[in-house]
Design a protein around this motif. Sequence first.
Motif, mmCIF file in Angstrom:
data_model
loop_
_atom_site.group_PDB
_atom_site.id
_atom_site.type_symbol
_atom_site.label_atom_id
_atom_site.label_comp_id
_atom_site.label_asym_id
_atom_site.label_seq_id
_atom_site.Cartn_x
_atom_site.Cartn_y
_atom_site.Cartn_z
ATOM 1 N N VAL A 126 9.547 -1.303 -5.289
ATOM 2 C CA VAL A 126 8.260 -0.993 -5.203
ATOM 3 C C VAL A 126 7.235 -1.561 -6.148
ATOM 4 C CG1 VAL A 126 7.042 1.313 -5.970
ATOM 5 C CG2 VAL A 126 9.336 1.295 -4.543
ATOM 6 N N TYR A 127 7.854 -1.918 -7.483
ATOM 7 C CA TYR A 127 6.642 -2.405 -8.397
ATOM 8 C C TYR A 127 6.080 -3.966 -8.107
ATOM 9 C CZ TYR A 127 6.307 1.771 -10.962
ATOM 10 O OH TYR A 127 6.027 3.049 -11.380
ATOM 11 N N VAL A 128 7.112 -4.685 -7.450
ATOM 12 C CA VAL A 128 6.860 -6.033 -7.232
ATOM 13 C C VAL A 128 5.738 -6.121 -6.149
ATOM 14 C CG1 VAL A 128 7.709 -8.328 -6.246
ATOM 15 C CG2 VAL A 128 8.912 -7.276 -8.126
ATOM 16 N N GLN A 153 0.835 -1.300 -0.066
ATOM 17 C CA GLN A 153 -0.014 0.076 0.071
ATOM 18 C C GLN A 153 1.009 1.360 0.149
ATOM 19 O OE1 GLN A 153 -2.107 -0.778 3.528
ATOM 20 N NE2 GLN A 153 -4.102 -1.767 2.307
ATOM 21 N N VAL A 154 1.987 1.198 0.868
ATOM 22 C CA VAL A 154 2.733 2.498 0.889
ATOM 23 C C VAL A 154 3.555 2.448 -0.314
ATOM 24 C CG1 VAL A 154 5.142 3.184 1.955
ATOM 25 C CG2 VAL A 154 3.347 2.243 3.167
ATOM 26 N N ALA A 155 3.965 1.570 -1.064
ATOM 27 C CA ALA A 155 4.624 1.538 -2.326
ATOM 28 C C ALA A 155 3.740 2.049 -3.392
ATOM 29 C CB ALA A 155 5.379 0.199 -2.639
ATOM 30 N N ARG A 156 2.627 1.716 -3.464
ATOM 31 C CA ARG A 156 1.592 2.288 -4.419
ATOM 32 C C ARG A 156 1.476 3.691 -4.481
ATOM 33 N NH1 ARG A 156 -2.480 -0.268 -7.426
ATOM 34 N NH2 ARG A 156 -4.007 0.777 -7.937
ATOM 35 N N ARG A 157 1.366 4.271 -3.161
ATOM 36 C CA ARG A 157 1.213 5.716 -2.755
ATOM 37 C C ARG A 157 2.496 6.407 -3.170
ATOM 38 N NH1 ARG A 157 -1.941 4.205 1.750
ATOM 39 N NH2 ARG A 157 -0.005 4.228 3.031
ATOM 40 N N ARG A 162 5.153 5.442 -5.472
ATOM 41 C CA ARG A 162 5.862 5.251 -6.714
ATOM 42 C C ARG A 162 6.071 6.292 -7.554
ATOM 43 N NH1 ARG A 162 1.597 1.215 -9.858
ATOM 44 N NH2 ARG A 162 -0.131 2.697 -9.560
ATOM 45 N N VAL A 163 4.922 7.230 -7.525
ATOM 46 C CA VAL A 163 5.150 8.242 -8.567
ATOM 47 C C VAL A 163 5.898 9.280 -7.951
ATOM 48 C CG1 VAL A 163 3.762 10.121 -9.668
ATOM 49 C CG2 VAL A 163 2.647 7.823 -9.573
ATOM 50 N N PRO A 164 5.780 9.968 -6.597
ATOM 51 C CA PRO A 164 6.933 10.954 -6.192
ATOM 52 C C PRO A 164 8.111 10.364 -6.154
ATOM 53 C CG PRO A 164 4.706 10.625 -4.489
ATOM 54 C CD PRO A 164 4.645 9.682 -5.613
ATOM 55 N N LEU A 165 8.339 9.067 -5.883
ATOM 56 C CA LEU A 165 9.922 8.551 -5.800
ATOM 57 C C LEU A 165 10.285 8.369 -7.406
ATOM 58 C CD1 LEU A 165 9.512 5.422 -3.384
ATOM 59 C CD2 LEU A 165 10.949 7.610 -3.190
ATOM 60 N N GLY A 166 9.353 8.245 -8.253
ATOM 61 C CA GLY A 166 9.715 8.240 -9.483
ATOM 62 C C GLY A 166 10.288 9.597 -10.251
ATOM 63 N N PHE A 167 9.706 10.760 -9.631
ATOM 64 C CA PHE A 167 10.099 12.123 -9.839
ATOM 65 C C PHE A 167 11.282 12.315 -9.388
ATOM 66 C CE2 PHE A 167 5.387 12.812 -10.967
ATOM 67 C CZ PHE A 167 5.670 13.287 -12.178
ATOM 68 N N ALA A 168 11.389 11.882 -7.964
ATOM 69 C CA ALA A 168 12.744 12.180 -7.307
ATOM 70 C C ALA A 168 13.846 11.511 -8.305
ATOM 71 C CB ALA A 168 12.756 11.774 -5.908
ATOM 72 N N PHE A 169 13.793 10.167 -8.630
ATOM 73 C CA PHE A 169 14.635 9.406 -9.367
ATOM 74 C C PHE A 169 14.990 10.240 -10.646
ATOM 75 C CE2 PHE A 169 15.748 6.329 -12.383
ATOM 76 C CZ PHE A 169 17.062 5.832 -11.548
#
Length: 180
Positions: free
Chosen positions: A105-107, A6-10, A12-19
């Motif tokens: 995150v995605y798994v 549930q945390v990973a789902r929330r 993933r997008v902000p972490l993607g922008f940081a990445f």
Amino acid sequence: MADWAQVARRVRVPLGFAFAILYVWLAKPTLKFLLIGLVVAVPGILLRALASGHVRKNEALATSGPYAYTRNPLYLGSLIIAAGFALAARNWWIAAAMVVFFVAVYVPVIRGEEKYLRNQFPEFEKYSHEVPRLLPRLSAGDNGKSSFSWELYRKHREYNAVLGALGITAVLIIKLIWLR
């Protein structure tokens, strides 16, 4: 694991922008690797586009189009895009970070979504035994009988993947010119 899903789902997008910021900073593109990366990434973009035109989120189990070959064509497409842009960046740290990001995150997100689908759609159990989770099978079996919908593509705003890829490509081109 369910809590992390549930945390990973929330995140993933902000972490993607940081990445993405880290990616731009660490990328060392060359024209050759940028072109190779794009050759790899474009099929991922096309796969995501095709998959988005077949999925009716929360309404029906998607089993047609790319969903007849893999249960997660959107994530497979994202993985292919990431591999392409990792090649374009020419940096092992970026490639390693992408692998860690996908696994961490995605798994869990995929597993969480499958739990939801199993509860929501009774036919998911049979589908999950016939169609692989990520790496596609070679034939569509009995599931490939629906057509692509541009309406669904627009509804899911999958054009954002194209815009994101164009944006990263533009940044890499600028960085390539700047590094000369």
